[in-house]
Design an enzyme around this catalytic site. Structure first.
Site, mmCIF file in Angstrom:
data_model
loop_
_atom_site.group_PDB
_atom_site.id
_atom_site.type_symbol
_atom_site.label_atom_id
_atom_site.label_comp_id
_atom_site.label_asym_id
_atom_site.label_seq_id
_atom_site.Cartn_x
_atom_site.Cartn_y
_atom_site.Cartn_z
ATOM 1 N N SER A 82 0.866 -1.185 0.000
ATOM 2 C CA SER A 82 0.000 0.000 0.000
ATOM 3 C C SER A 82 0.904 1.237 0.000
ATOM 4 C CB SER A 82 -0.946 -0.003 1.208
ATOM 5 O OG SER A 82 -0.222 -0.003 2.396
ATOM 6 N N THR A 126 1.256 4.326 1.493
ATOM 7 C CA THR A 126 1.866 4.924 2.681
ATOM 8 C C THR A 126 2.854 3.963 3.338
ATOM 9 O OG1 THR A 126 -0.093 6.261 3.048
ATOM 10 C CG2 THR A 126 1.393 6.004 4.914
ATOM 11 N N CYS A 127 2.468 2.705 3.440
ATOM 12 C CA CYS A 127 3.347 1.718 4.069
ATOM 13 C C CYS A 127 4.630 1.523 3.267
ATOM 14 C CB CYS A 127 2.623 0.389 4.214
ATOM 15 S SG CYS A 127 1.138 0.451 5.241
ATOM 16 N N SER A 128 4.493 1.444 1.949
ATOM 17 C CA SER A 128 5.638 1.152 1.085
ATOM 18 C C SER A 128 6.520 2.356 0.789
ATOM 19 C CB SER A 128 5.148 0.568 -0.246
ATOM 20 O OG SER A 128 4.547 -0.680 -0.039
ATOM 21 N N VAL A 163 8.039 1.821 5.721
ATOM 22 C CA VAL A 163 9.132 0.851 5.607
ATOM 23 C C VAL A 163 10.457 1.544 5.279
ATOM 24 C CG1 VAL A 163 9.995 -1.120 4.281
ATOM 25 C CG2 VAL A 163 7.636 -1.125 5.127
#
Length: 169
Positions: free
Chosen positions: A81, A83-85, A89
């Site tokens: 996704s 924001t996560c990627s 992270v």
């Protein structure tokens, strides 16, 4: 002159636009943030549940994995996704030296995905060979045991199922 009759309007799909979903997720996140509670304190033990490492998956007991080590566990709603990627992270990868200087042995990245997806996400994000280890909470057992299920309507629309709320401990 007579006007030609108006053409009928057909609704092809009721799928919300990505902007609409993003607004709904932001609203739900703000609402949940106001309702959030402190779910863990220093010294609390993680529940003894299994998550998946790699593919084919190796079962890893999260409580045993962190025992005797200084570990950061982060929960993220979805592999790959935006924001996560693109933000979360990479920020942990960039801060590795600072984390190691503070005595952190490992960062566990947990998401409600299977081991194959988590393995691919680790590789795609450049985390392979770093202090980050990606673990799939395939059956949401860890997420449920921590009471961090994210099942707001916008999340269900976007991801198709309940996910893990963002957390770090």
């Amino acid at each position: 002159h007579q006007r030609p009759p108006a053409s009928p309007i057909f609704i092809v799909s009721s799928i919300p636009s990505s902007k609409m979903l993003a607004r709904r997720i932001a609203q739900q996140t703000r609402l949940l943030a106001r309702q959030s509670r402190s779910f863990a304190a220093v010294g609390d033990k993680l529940p003894s549940v299994e998550v998946d490492l790699g593919f084919p998956p190796t079962k890893v007991n999260i409580a045993e994995r962190v025992a005797g080590k200084k570990t950061v566990v982060i929960g993220l709603p979805g592999a790959f996704s935006p924001t996560c990627s693109e933000q979360q992270v990479p920020s942990y990868i960039a801060k590795q030296s600072e984390l190691k200087a503070k005595g952190v042995d490992e960062v566990l990245v947990v998401s409600v995905n299977d081991g194959a997806v988590m393995k691919a996400w680790s590789k795609a994000s450049g985390a392979d060979g770093t202090m980050l280890t990606f673990l799939g909470d395939t059956k949401s057992e860890l997420t449920k045991s921590l009471d961090l299920v994210f099942d707001a309507p916008a999340i269900l629309d976007l991801f198709g199922g309940a996910r893990c709320k963002r957390f770090a401990m």
